[in-house]
Write a protein that holds these residues in place. Structure first.
Motif, PDB file in Angstrom:
ATOM      1  N   UNK A   1       0.721  -1.282  -0.069  1.00 35.37           N
ATOM      2  CA  UNK A   1       0.047   0.013  -0.004  1.00 35.37           C
ATOM      3  C   UNK A   1       0.723   1.145  -0.074  1.00 35.37           C
ATOM      4  N   UNK A   2       2.244   1.119   0.452  1.00 39.05           N
ATOM      5  CA  UNK A   2       2.994   2.297   0.377  1.00 39.05           C
ATOM      6  C   UNK A   2       3.162   2.576  -1.075  1.00 39.05           C
ATOM      7  N   UNK A   3       3.327   1.727  -1.962  1.00 39.17           N
ATOM      8  CA  UNK A   3       3.645   1.954  -3.064  1.00 39.17           C
ATOM      9  C   UNK A   3       2.379   2.276  -3.921  1.00 39.17           C
ATOM     10  N   UNK A   4       1.161   2.014  -3.656  1.00 43.45           N
ATOM     11  CA  UNK A   4      -0.142   2.438  -4.206  1.00 43.45           C
ATOM     12  C   UNK A   4       0.026   4.011  -3.801  1.00 43.45           C
ATOM     13  N   UNK A   5       0.278   4.328  -2.727  1.00 43.08           N
ATOM     14  CA  UNK A   5       0.172   5.703  -2.110  1.00 43.08           C
ATOM     15  C   UNK A   5       1.393   6.602  -3.150  1.00 43.08           C
ATOM     16  N   UNK A   6       2.442   6.093  -2.889  1.00 44.76           N
ATOM     17  CA  UNK A   6       3.631   6.631  -3.786  1.00 44.76           C
ATOM     18  C   UNK A   6       3.073   6.956  -5.196  1.00 44.76           C
ATOM     19  N   UNK A   7       2.460   6.058  -5.844  1.00 46.85           N
ATOM     20  CA  UNK A   7       2.058   5.985  -7.425  1.00 46.85           C
ATOM     21  C   UNK A   7       1.046   7.341  -7.227  1.00 46.85           C
ATOM     22  N   UNK A   8       0.345   7.399  -6.377  1.00 46.18           N
ATOM     23  CA  UNK A   8      -0.750   8.609  -6.426  1.00 46.18           C
ATOM     24  C   UNK A   8       0.181   9.923  -6.124  1.00 46.18           C
ATOM     25  N   UNK A   9       1.015  10.012  -5.341  1.00 43.99           N
ATOM     26  CA  UNK A   9       2.132  11.317  -5.042  1.00 43.99           C
ATOM     27  C   UNK A   9       2.628  11.633  -6.390  1.00 43.99           C
ATOM     28  N   UNK A  10       3.330  10.505  -6.960  1.00 48.47           N
ATOM     29  CA  UNK A  10       3.744  10.998  -8.328  1.00 48.47           C
ATOM     30  C   UNK A  10       2.812  11.463  -9.256  1.00 48.47           C
ATOM     31  N   UNK A  11       1.724  10.975  -9.260  1.00 48.66           N
ATOM     32  CA  UNK A  11       0.659  11.695  -9.997  1.00 48.66           C
ATOM     33  C   UNK A  11       0.361  12.897  -9.913  1.00 48.66           C
ATOM     34  N   UNK A  12       0.319  13.365  -8.594  1.00 45.30           N
ATOM     35  CA  UNK A  12       0.228  14.823  -8.313  1.00 45.30           C
ATOM     36  C   UNK A  12       1.361  15.554  -8.668  1.00 45.30           C
ATOM     37  N   UNK A  13       2.482  15.175  -8.624  1.00 40.20           N
ATOM     38  CA  UNK A  13       3.696  15.860  -8.857  1.00 40.20           C
ATOM     39  C   UNK A  13       3.944  16.097 -10.449  1.00 40.20           C
ATOM     40  N   UNK A  14       3.497  15.087 -11.006  1.00 45.08           N
ATOM     41  CA  UNK A  14       3.548  14.927 -12.789  1.00 45.08           C
ATOM     42  C   UNK A  14       2.642  16.247 -12.953  1.00 45.08           C
ATOM     43  N   UNK A  15       1.394  16.397 -12.579  1.00 48.01           N
ATOM     44  CA  UNK A  15       0.338  17.294 -12.783  1.00 48.01           C
ATOM     45  C   UNK A  15       0.968  18.558 -12.703  1.00 48.01           C
ATOM     46  N   UNK A  16       1.609  18.946 -11.588  1.00 51.13           N
ATOM     47  CA  UNK A  16       2.516  20.265 -11.072  1.00 51.13           C
ATOM     48  C   UNK A  16       3.512  20.354 -12.214  1.00 51.13           C
ATOM     49  N   UNK A  17       4.340  19.377 -12.199  1.00 50.75           N
ATOM     50  CA  UNK A  17       5.805  19.658 -13.019  1.00 50.75           C
ATOM     51  C   UNK A  17       5.413  19.982 -14.405  1.00 50.75           C
ATOM     52  N   UNK A  18       4.547  18.874 -14.953  1.00 47.87           N
ATOM     53  CA  UNK A  18       4.401  18.758 -16.327  1.00 47.87           C
ATOM     54  C   UNK A  18       3.195  19.591 -17.075  1.00 47.87           C
ATOM     55  N   UNK A  19       2.184  19.740 -16.236  1.00 46.93           N
ATOM     56  CA  UNK A  19       1.005  20.153 -16.730  1.00 46.93           C
ATOM     57  C   UNK A  19       0.471  21.504 -16.169  1.00 46.93           C
ATOM     58  N   UNK A  20       1.045  22.341 -15.527  1.00 47.37           N
ATOM     59  CA  UNK A  20       0.547  23.482 -14.847  1.00 47.37           C
ATOM     60  C   UNK A  20       0.911  24.744 -15.528  1.00 47.37           C
ATOM     61  N   UNK A  21       2.169  24.642 -16.103  1.00 48.64           N
ATOM     62  CA  UNK A  21       2.551  25.903 -16.903  1.00 48.64           C
ATOM     63  C   UNK A  21       3.035  25.277 -18.362  1.00 48.64           C
ATOM     64  N   UNK A  22       2.495  25.808 -19.248  1.00 51.90           N
ATOM     65  CA  UNK A  22       3.230  25.604 -20.452  1.00 51.90           C
ATOM     66  C   UNK A  22       4.540  25.968 -20.705  1.00 51.90           C
ATOM     67  N   UNK A  23       5.193  25.333 -21.826  1.00 59.86           N
ATOM     68  CA  UNK A  23       6.649  25.646 -22.117  1.00 59.86           C
ATOM     69  C   UNK A  23       6.600  27.027 -22.377  1.00 59.86           C
ATOM     70  N   UNK A  24       5.808  27.668 -22.999  1.00 63.24           N
ATOM     71  CA  UNK A  24       5.943  29.114 -23.452  1.00 63.24           C
ATOM     72  C   UNK A  24       5.291  30.101 -22.715  1.00 63.24           C
ATOM     73  N   UNK A  25       4.969  29.771 -21.207  1.00 59.91           N
ATOM     74  CA  UNK A  25       3.921  30.611 -20.435  1.00 59.91           C
ATOM     75  C   UNK A  25       4.856  31.766 -20.078  1.00 59.91           C
ATOM     76  N   UNK A  26       6.255  31.813 -20.010  1.00 59.32           N
ATOM     77  CA  UNK A  26       6.738  32.731 -19.511  1.00 59.32           C
ATOM     78  C   UNK A  26       7.121  33.829 -20.769  1.00 59.32           C
ATOM     79  N   UNK A  27       6.820  35.015 -20.791  1.00 58.63           N
ATOM     80  CA  UNK A  27       6.991  35.912 -21.690  1.00 58.63           C
ATOM     81  C   UNK A  27       8.213  36.889 -21.255  1.00 58.63           C
TER      82      UNK A  27
END
Lengths: 455, 455
Positions: A158-184
């Protein structure tokens, strides 16, 4: 002729006195008690960069080793990873005195909310200009759970299940919240960033809820290079999905090869490529200008090492109090709820304490290679070839001389054989390791969280 | 003749583009967008040490400002503390290039388990050899609560109850877990530390449970210098018990004096001394070689500043969407559940938006002092005397020139008046500030958690 496979090399360390090879802090030349000072770390970083190490890999542990003899007394006396300071806070000082060295930092997914941890890693990726890696651990000590307000650690899988979800939140933040060209950074039009290219992520899962903009703008690598050390069934499944570098403890080349093949196959089954996972083995090296010098040094180190302290460390890992056994009594143990996954030794059955202490002669349980530069280079090459691995986490013995000896004697020898770089590759840590881009490749699970336009 | 009261001086900053004086990132010479790079920070640290600043004070915020216009659009466009990177990770790099500069880092008590945070601060106290301070904040943004998995922030006063308990856990770890003489580093007798002088702390409270040895050995200050910024009733009570430096936002000297006296009285009521609390006011300074040069620079800065961005920041602090009001409409507000405590302005009633925008002309709400070095020095001296305060948090305008201007023009002028040091005092940050020991004094609440033998 095609270039030979290049050894990946990390210096394995910890923000502490004792790490893997226990007892060597008592060696007259050992300086590990200076771990509290900045110049200990900046000097180390410079030595490693001189030796073209790919990175310094900083372990960490929350909690103390209190299984052996049912107390933490030996842990305190021999400084068995206690005291242990925070690894992340060392990075910016080491990054400021280096240009190419990578930094693999260990953080337990139970440490803090993913929203805040995501920012910590993005901050380090910015400050190092893309030289940061994260060693994902799920923890294994009940003492850690108690320190964090729980009664005991969660059950292994279950620690790994939780870790899987932890990574999912991180990926959403790291990869999805700002576009590559967001900073002008458009001063004339007063547009630092484009609001249409920044969005809050939302997550409402089983273990985590979080809703908000990633606090950091996109860093060079976005997702740090992901390290992991699990080789259990569930841990391997986790690695196959997430890990880019996997650290295994192989007692011999054949068991390393078995583990490496299983890992790569699982990665392929998960839609990745066999070469998307780099596999590193922990080793201890004692070297010198000649075979004799190396052997003498090894003999000298053994006089200061403490196998019993190594046993206490191993007790915490297995949950077995080895102090309760006679020297020649057979100790039978199989799967426990502890780190059975973390070590090959724990998969063995029927060891005696005398045998274990023999294995731990230099205070730690990694394969120990003793020889002049050429001999060590041959043995490393053989591990790479027969073990089907990619590189090594080099454990320290007497600090800083064990790193300096390696740089002086072994690095030229592996360079001579064409199996080690003679200069750093340009680019981020991920580029250096995979000879590809800064970001995770499209076939990595994290990539699925990218905004459509960045994919 | 007795030495005149010495001004305490912190550079107020944040690991971000926009901080207090909004919009100035658009100034052609402003370099604040380089906050992501290490040399931006190491250069800044060196400039500040050249100017004998006591410390760099790093603010932080979790969450984004989304009250104004009901969105984060202006926040993203003007970079109003978004993006915002982690402040702690800057410290080791800045510490490595300085010897005396202190580091006050802001961390919200809701960020992580006290057990882990205790280690983070101890690690920084070790690496800086006693130059670390902690600005204790309890947070005020609903967006932060949502990011951390809650529906909304806790009610104001209960946040302080929780913070009180958080501090209790920290004191047990910092002050009580390891005795002063626990570390032996006795190589001959294989005793790194004495098990009889190390003990796990136990805490089972209303908000926190934790049980374990402090992971770090005792650092020079043990408890970092404690900063706080609350001046509400409950916040002041918290400050009287814990804070050693309190940061207030005073719109004029008279209101600063009222706040300062109330704080000191509350400290005395809590068994401490009036001088145990150092009080700092936030100010903006625009200076130059001559009055004319300073005025010209101020006029120039105003052309790049954005009062509306300052209003958006203030909206988040008060919870009021000022975009909904006409310019000359009276805006009446009193206590809200937001940061009413954090600002004098919020205690005002009956402001119009036009007036607020006027106050925010340079983009931020701190008193702004414009003049040559001598004029600024006189005004600072007057604040110290009439306001009965101890020093300043100097807000930045155009970076790095606002710090450099201050060092060049104001520092010599305050030194000439005998109200600013000409060299650093030896010792830890706490010693430098209080001219006393490294540790909190016995009359501080933290001292009651010391092991009996260390008291």
């Amino acid at each position: 002729m095609a270039q030979k496979k290049q050894i990946l090399l990390n210096a394995f360390n910890m923000n502490s006195v004792g790490h893997i090879n226990h007892g060597l802090w008592t060696h007259p030349r050992d300086q590990s008690h200076r771990y509290k000072t900045l110049d200990y770390w900046t000097s180390l970083a410079q030595t490693l960069e001189r030796g073209l190490f790919d990175g310094v890999f900083l372990a960490d542990i929350i909690g103390v080793y209190d299984v052996y003899q049912g107390s933490a007394d030996l842990t305190v006396r021999e400084s068995i990873q206690l005291p242990i300071n925070d690894p992340l806070l060392l990075v910016s000082a080491m990054a400021a005195v280096t240009k190419n060295l990578g930094f693999g930092v260990t953080v337990n997914v139970n440490s803090e909310a993913p929203y805040l941890f995501a920012r910590r890693m993005s901050t380090l990726d910015h400050l190092t200009d893309g030289r940061i890696g994260w060693n994902i651990v799920t923890g294994y000590l009940d003492s850690a759970a108690r320190a964090l307000g729980e009664d005991a650690q969660a059950e292994h899988d279950s620690r790994y299940d939780r870790a899987d979800e932890y990574l999912e939140v991180l990926y959403k933040l790291w990869e999805g919240s700002w576009d590559d060209d967001a900073i002008l950074l458009d001063k004339a039009n007063r547009m630092f960033a484009d609001p249409n290219k920044v969005r809050p992520m939302e997550h409402d899962g089983r273990y985590y809820r979080s809703n908000g903009y990633h606090l950091s703008e996109p860093s060079r690598q976005r997702t740090p290079v992901l390290y992991q050390a699990g080789t259990s069934g569930r841990g391997r499944q986790f690695a196959a999905r997430h890990a880019e570098c996997v650290f295994i403890t192989g007692s011999d080349k054949s068991s390393a090869r078995t583990a490496a093949r299983a890992l790569r196959q699982e990665a392929v089954d998960a839609g990745r490529r066999a070469e998307d996972i780099k596999i590193l083995v922990g080793v201890t090296v004692v070297t010198g200008a000649t075979t004799g010098e190396a052997k003498d040094k090894h003999a000298e180190y053994l006089r200061y090492a403490n196998p019993e302290a190594g046993l206490a460390h191993f007790s915490a890992g297995t949950g077995i109090d080895f102090s309760k056994y006679d020297l020649d009594e057979e100790i039978v143990y199989g799967t426990s709820n502890a780190i059975q996954s973390q070590t090959q030794l724990a998969k063995q059955r029927g060891w005696t304490k005398r045998q274990l202490l023999g294995e731990l002669a230099i205070g730690g349980r990694y394969p120990t290679i003793v020889g002049n530069g050429s001999q060590v280079a041959d043995e490393l090459a053989s591990w790479i070839e027969e073990g089907e691995i990619d590189g090594f986490n080099l454990a320290r013995t007497v600090v800083p001389e064990s790193y300096e000896d390696f740089v002086e004697h072994v690095v030229p020898a592996v360079q001579d054989r064409g199996i080690y770089k003679t200069t750093y590759q340009e680019g981020s840590l991920r580029q250096k390791i995979f000879r590809d881009g800064d970001k995770v490749p499209d076939r990595h699970h994290a990539a699925s969280y990218r905004a459509a336009r960045d994919r």
